[in-house]
Design a protein around this motif. Structure first.
Motif, PDB file in Angstrom:
ATOM      1  N   GLY A 272       0.782  -1.230   0.000  1.00 30.97           N
ATOM      2  CA  GLY A 272       0.000   0.000   0.000  1.00 30.97           C
ATOM      3  C   GLY A 272       0.811   1.276   0.000  1.00 30.97           C
ATOM      4  O   GLY A 272       0.249   2.369   0.110  1.00 30.97           O
ATOM      5  N   ASN A 273       2.136   1.161  -0.111  1.00 27.72           N
ATOM      6  CA  ASN A 273       2.968   2.352  -0.153  1.00 27.72           C
ATOM      7  C   ASN A 273       2.887   2.999  -1.538  1.00 27.72           C
ATOM      8  O   ASN A 273       2.794   2.317  -2.558  1.00 27.72           O
ATOM      9  CB  ASN A 273       4.419   1.995   0.164  1.00 27.72           C
ATOM     10  N   ARG A 274       2.965   4.310  -1.551  1.00 27.07           N
ATOM     11  CA  ARG A 274       2.841   5.078  -2.795  1.00 27.07           C
ATOM     12  C   ARG A 274       3.917   6.149  -2.853  1.00 27.07           C
ATOM     13  O   ARG A 274       4.157   6.857  -1.872  1.00 27.07           O
ATOM     14  CB  ARG A 274       1.463   5.733  -2.881  1.00 27.07           C
ATOM     15  N   ARG A 275       4.571   6.270  -4.005  1.00 20.74           N
ATOM     16  CA  ARG A 275       5.602   7.280  -4.205  1.00 20.74           C
ATOM     17  C   ARG A 275       5.377   7.985  -5.537  1.00 20.74           C
ATOM     18  O   ARG A 275       5.074   7.330  -6.541  1.00 20.74           O
ATOM     19  CB  ARG A 275       7.002   6.647  -4.217  1.00 20.74           C
ATOM     20  N   GLU A 276       5.510   9.280  -5.545  1.00 22.72           N
ATOM     21  CA  GLU A 276       5.520  10.052  -6.775  1.00 22.72           C
ATOM     22  C   GLU A 276       6.960  10.502  -7.022  1.00 22.72           C
ATOM     23  O   GLU A 276       7.574  11.110  -6.139  1.00 22.72           O
ATOM     24  CB  GLU A 276       4.593  11.259  -6.685  1.00 22.72           C
ATOM     25  N   ILE A 277       7.469  10.207  -8.201  1.00 25.63           N
ATOM     26  CA  ILE A 277       8.880  10.446  -8.491  1.00 25.63           C
ATOM     27  C   ILE A 277       8.995  11.350  -9.712  1.00 25.63           C
ATOM     28  O   ILE A 277       8.527  10.997 -10.795  1.00 25.63           O
ATOM     29  CB  ILE A 277       9.603   9.113  -8.746  1.00 25.63           C
TER      30      ILE A 277
END
Length: 297
Positions: free
Chosen positions: A25-30
């Protein structure tokens, strides 16, 4: 020519490049600036371990930002990227190693044992180890159109999987299908669900979206048809690229519904049967554009 310089480095540093989700469920915007910086530092580390121009770097990593870092790092310094599916067994990895002789292997931590069992005796690096990025940024080298960029293996449905080498022009040549089949538009979020290691993933997981000014979604988790629809809706995915098997499973096991953000859908692999195309159209209002291509081309 150099894909890293002309597509990654030249993009506005703050422009979204990747949206990365994992199974927890982890989310990253890169943004592109982060991809440029990290891939350049990783490229220096790869070069220091012998992965220079024309040398093969094998990756055994899932659909994660670290895989993208590795691919772009190879493109930057002229190393040849060999992405491998993380489901490959040690004997499958050994076969690939025997046929293309990689100089370095970059693997996810949980796959290090599989690489060891394959018999590879060169440098093995753990993807995501921050020490790999503790290096100066490598400059993008000038490459010829025919210099090797990528090796993908055929599926093996018609015999033993065989390696196919593509030149640097292959990366830039994806502009045609990125516009006319994949159909990404600038500013959109696109999702090619193919696992790393397949030809479709190498072309469309991030290369095709970036060539069109779009961002790419990476989802490193097991396929669940209901979750697939939920992610499309939650993340406002505009372009979806799935295998025919995934389309069939979604139609059969998930409650298809309108997906307001979704503008375009494509499939590639084996032929997609008309019943699934009709079911998808009736529920979402979208035609699935079924593509045909070969790993060799």
């Amino acid at each position: 020519m150099n894909f890293a310089r002309e597509v990654v480095d030249s993009a506005p540093r703050e422009r979204p490049a990747l949206v990365a989700l994992d199974g927890e469920g982890n989310r990253r915007e890169i943004p592109f600036g982060e991809v440029a910086d990290r891939s350049a530092r990783l490229a220096s580390t790869l070069a220091r371990h012998g992965a220079g121009r024309g040398e093969v770097v094998m990756t055994v990593i899932g659909n994660t930002p670290e895989w993208v870092d590795a691919m772009v790092a190879c493109f930057r310094i002229g190393a040849v990227a060999l992405p491998c599916n993380e489901q490959l067994r040690p004997k499958d990895l050994a076969s690939r190693i025997e046929r293309v002789a990689p100089r370095v292997v970059l693997a996810a931590e949980h796959l290090i044992d599989a690489v060891a069992e394959s018999g590879f005796d060169g440098p093995v690096m753990v993807a995501g180890d921050e020490r790999l990025y503790d290096a100066p940024e490598a400059p993008a080298v000038d490459l010829a159109a025919t210099d090797p960029a990528l090796i993908t293996f055929t599926s093996g449905t018609a015999g033993e999987p065989k390696p196919i080498r593509h030149g640097q022009r292959y990366l830039h040549g994806q502009r045609v299908q990125a516009e006319h089949w994949f159909g990404a538009h600038a500013g959109e979020l696109c999702w090619c669900t193919a696992a790393s290691g397949w030809s479709k993933s190498a072309r469309n997981a991030f290369i095709a979206p970036w060539l069109r000014g779009a961002a790419a979604l990476l989802h490193d988790a097991r396929f669940d048809p209901e979750e697939r629809l939920a992610v499309i809706e939650r993340e406002c995915v505009a372009v979806l690229c799935m295998s025919p098997t995934e389309y069939r499973t979604v139609v059969k096991r998930a409650g298809l519904q309108p997906l307001p953000s979704l503008r375009h859908a494509v499939a590639a692999g084996e032929p997609l049967n008309p019943e699934v195309v009709f079911a998808w159209r009736d529920a979402t209002g979208l035609e699935v554009h079924d593509g045909y291509g070969q790993t060799e081309t």
